[in-house]
Enzyme design. Sequence first.
Site, PDB file in Angstrom:
ATOM      1  N   ARG A  44     -25.817  -2.322   6.543  1.00 47.87           N
ATOM      2  CA  ARG A  44     -25.502  -3.696   6.199  1.00 47.87           C
ATOM      3  C   ARG A  44     -25.935  -4.683   7.288  1.00 47.87           C
ATOM      4  O   ARG A  44     -26.113  -5.863   7.029  1.00 47.87           O
ATOM      5  CB  ARG A  44     -23.991  -3.797   5.995  1.00 47.87           C
ATOM      6  CG  ARG A  44     -23.561  -5.097   5.507  1.00 47.87           C
ATOM      7  CD  ARG A  44     -22.167  -5.019   4.984  1.00 47.87           C
ATOM      8  NE  ARG A  44     -22.144  -4.561   3.613  1.00 47.87           N
ATOM      9  CZ  ARG A  44     -21.122  -4.772   2.785  1.00 47.87           C
ATOM     10  NH1 ARG A  44     -20.076  -5.418   3.210  1.00 47.87           N
ATOM     11  NH2 ARG A  44     -21.152  -4.345   1.550  1.00 47.87           N
ATOM     12  N   LYS A  49       0.854  -1.189   0.000  1.00 46.44           N
ATOM     13  CA  LYS A  49       0.000   0.000   0.000  1.00 46.44           C
ATOM     14  C   LYS A  49       0.893   1.243   0.000  1.00 46.44           C
ATOM     15  O   LYS A  49       1.885   1.293   0.728  1.00 46.44           O
ATOM     16  CB  LYS A  49      -0.882  -0.039   1.246  1.00 46.44           C
ATOM     17  CG  LYS A  49      -2.105   0.833   1.166  1.00 46.44           C
ATOM     18  CD  LYS A  49      -3.165   0.403   2.173  1.00 46.44           C
ATOM     19  CE  LYS A  49      -4.364   1.309   2.101  1.00 46.44           C
ATOM     20  NZ  LYS A  49      -5.501   0.785   2.834  1.00 46.44           N
ATOM     21  N   GLU A  57     -19.730  -5.767   9.764  1.00 48.52           N
ATOM     22  CA  GLU A  57     -20.738  -5.037  10.530  1.00 48.52           C
ATOM     23  C   GLU A  57     -21.824  -5.960  11.061  1.00 48.52           C
ATOM     24  O   GLU A  57     -22.336  -5.773  12.173  1.00 48.52           O
ATOM     25  CB  GLU A  57     -21.363  -3.931   9.675  1.00 48.52           C
ATOM     26  CG  GLU A  57     -20.425  -2.757   9.380  1.00 48.52           C
ATOM     27  CD  GLU A  57     -19.423  -3.006   8.254  1.00 48.52           C
ATOM     28  OE1 GLU A  57     -19.493  -4.075   7.609  1.00 48.52           O
ATOM     29  OE2 GLU A  57     -18.571  -2.128   8.016  1.00 48.52           O
TER      30      GLU A  57
HETATM   31  C1  TPP Z   1     -18.934  -2.364   4.532  1.00 48.66           C
HETATM   32  C2  TPP Z   1     -17.779  -1.417   4.691  1.00 48.66           C
HETATM   33  N1  TPP Z   1     -17.253  -1.204   5.915  1.00 48.66           N
HETATM   34  C3  TPP Z   1     -16.218  -0.356   6.050  1.00 48.66           C
HETATM   35  C4  TPP Z   1     -15.695   0.297   4.981  1.00 48.66           C
HETATM   36  C5  TPP Z   1     -14.573   1.322   5.153  1.00 48.66           C
HETATM   37  N2  TPP Z   1     -13.376   0.904   4.427  1.00 48.66           N
HETATM   38  C6  TPP Z   1     -13.033   1.425   3.243  1.00 48.66           C
HETATM   39  S1  TPP Z   1     -11.651   0.784   2.605  1.00 48.66           S
HETATM   40  C7  TPP Z   1     -11.434  -0.192   3.966  1.00 48.66           C
HETATM   41  C8  TPP Z   1     -10.240  -1.082   4.037  1.00 48.66           C
HETATM   42  C9  TPP Z   1     -10.190  -2.012   2.911  1.00 48.66           C
HETATM   43  O1  TPP Z   1      -9.035  -2.766   3.024  1.00 48.66           O
HETATM   44  P1  TPP Z   1      -8.565  -3.621   1.786  1.00 48.66           P
HETATM   45  O2  TPP Z   1      -9.725  -4.330   1.179  1.00 48.66           O
HETATM   46  O3  TPP Z   1      -7.424  -4.469   2.222  1.00 48.66           O
HETATM   47  O4  TPP Z   1      -8.098  -2.553   0.728  1.00 48.66           O
HETATM   48  P2  TPP Z   1      -6.797  -1.610   0.771  1.00 48.66           P
HETATM   49  O5  TPP Z   1      -7.300  -0.248   1.180  1.00 48.66           O
HETATM   50  O6  TPP Z   1      -5.814  -2.148   1.760  1.00 48.66           O
HETATM   51  O7  TPP Z   1      -6.298  -1.642  -0.598  1.00 48.66           O
HETATM   52  C10 TPP Z   1     -12.465  -0.007   4.885  1.00 48.66           C
HETATM   53  C11 TPP Z   1     -12.564  -0.667   6.191  1.00 48.66           C
HETATM   54  C12 TPP Z   1     -16.284   0.053   3.730  1.00 48.66           C
HETATM   55  N3  TPP Z   1     -15.882   0.660   2.616  1.00 48.66           N
HETATM   56  N4  TPP Z   1     -17.313  -0.814   3.608  1.00 48.66           N
END
Ligand code: TPP
Length: 637
Positions: A399, A285, A371
């Site tokens: 959700r 990242k 969630e």
């Molecule tokens: C249902 C839901 N809960 C929380 C979030 C907030 N959120 C956005 S990106 C993220 C992290 C995602 O991590 P990853 O899939 O590993 O992607 P990266 O950012 O590391 O590329 C979170 C928790 C979301 N988008 N959707």
Amino acid sequence: MTQPPKTPLLDKVPYPADLRKLEDRDLPQLAREVRDEMIDAVSKTGGHLGAGLGVVELTIAIHNVFNTPEDRLIFDVGHQCYPHKILTGRRDRIRTLRQEDGLSGFTRRAESEYDPFGAAHSSTSISAGLGMAVASDLDKTDRRVIAVIGDGAMSAGMAYEALNNAGALDARLIVILNDNDMSIAPPTGAMSAYLARLASGRTYMGFRDFGKKLTAYLGKNVDRAITRAVEHARGYVTGGTMFEEMGFYHIGPIDGHSFEHLLPVLRNVRDHANGPVLIHVVTQKGKGYAPAEAAADKYHGVNKFDVITGAQAKVKPNAPSYTSVFAETLVQEAELDDKIVGITAAMPNGTGLDKLASVFPSRCFDVGIAEQHAVTFAAGLAAEGFKPFAALYSTFLQRAYDQVVHDVAIQGLPVRFPIDRAGFVGADGPTHAGSFDTTFLATLPGFVVMAAADEAELKHMVRTAAAYDAGPISFRYPRGEGVGIEMPVRGEILQIGKGRVVKEGAKVALLSFGTRLADCLLAAEDLDAAGLSTTVADARFAKPLDHDLIRQLARHHEILITVEEGAVGGFGSQVMQFLAMDGLLDGLKIRSLVMPDVWMEQAKPEVMNAHAGLDRAGIVSTVFKALGRGLAVGVAG
Ligand SMILES: Cc1ncc(C[n+]2csc(CCOP(=O)(O)OP(=O)(O)O)c2C)c(N)n1
């Protein structure tokens, strides 16, 4: 000797079809240019930086190998799609990202044919991709479907429901697991540990080995039954990975920043795979931008910043943020009551629960992007006499609605729901707006539903929720900073179902639910000045409603306006229902100000409130219209 600079490639590749004309050896240069372009754009707009930087090579490789948009490319969450937007005809608008009338910060079907599925909430990509893969089969097309999902997004149940189904359907779906060992915060959970073991236990798979294996196992001419038997045997002998056990051909880990790894693997899969395939790609990242690589959060989300230093613009706050008031008050209450515990679904920083975790690590739980689980987990804790605060954003609580209804509300369990990011959220747009929580919670029997009008009220509500054991209770508060009101040392326990009159008047009554109160007070100044003596009340509760207060406002004013930053069906509808059933509607002019019944695009929250007519001017003009007066006449008195 230094090499002369190469001619820029990015100008030559507005669309993936152009990118496919490049030689493989040109792609690293293109990657550097895409990175630079993205860093420059986000330094001007703010937004999601780290995730996109981590998938530059992967995005280029996918568009190079697959025939997008005919082949469907789905990004999970969609926050990593800026390189994709740069390469799919949207480079000229990339500096409008997340701005009013600009590009969305996520993928959107309406924005481009290269975005076959919109996202922003996580962990939907495998399900959507499976639907498209099955559609492709039914339509007898040769279309490929690729879902790119992060390791953080793999903590949600929905991803496993989809894998489970895809394995059984034997669908021709390509899942790319983009493993950067980060969610927004460091990832949590056993799955994350499992992926780390997979990534560290195997060396990167050389494409020659892999190519041979894949063709042997999945070659088009190999009978499916034999393929399955071979795969099964392989899993049996080697123990197999979880993905293999679920029916996926599992490739990887491969280096997601190396075109030498990515291109042959993707080409092989494109040409030979005819069942579900999971490619485990390891990325970093924030890759390629030193300040992001060095930052603890890998610059997941940033304000505008200085490209040279990486320093982000800091807006000097006038008042503490609602999130920090919530978090500090929760710690204060938790110090006095050891039954209080906190739960976050992968948002320790966003919800402020990291503060609780730092003081009481054993009483704060980050359950991952989960969630639904967070809510039922809280219900279990509540059933055993604990006081769980399940802190979620309004939009993500959606959700977990069945869990709220079935596991919490029907059983009358005292789960506390702090609801952050209630109302308009600005740059993240309609997917993140906190619009519906009042509507979907206030309809549930036995629920107590509160909204904080300012940060002092929020402090009272945290304490009220901590003290309330009779059933579920929620309190909503917006993104951003409070109004700068003086704060009590400790919150008060509010009387359930009782609002308060903030300013007395005689002709017009403004009944606010939540932080629109400040604009109601400003509107009241204008109305008073126009000779319309105005009462302003803060309802505090959408459920139970303060019947005495509403009766009093309805009986003693010519006009009653309810105001809330939420969708139709919420507080105003509850008030209207009560007035109708109580026979109080006759002769009363009543208006209900809510968010408009459309998906409002991103803009600054104050602009969105103005569009919605929920600001000072909107409230004043609603009163004048209801009284049949023109604005100018009204203001003149
Ligand atoms: C249902 C839901 N809960 C929380 C979030 C907030 N959120 C956005 S990106 C993220 C992290 C995602 O991590 P990853 O899939 O590993 O992607 P990266 O950012 O590391 O590329 C979170 C928790 C979301 N988008 N959707």
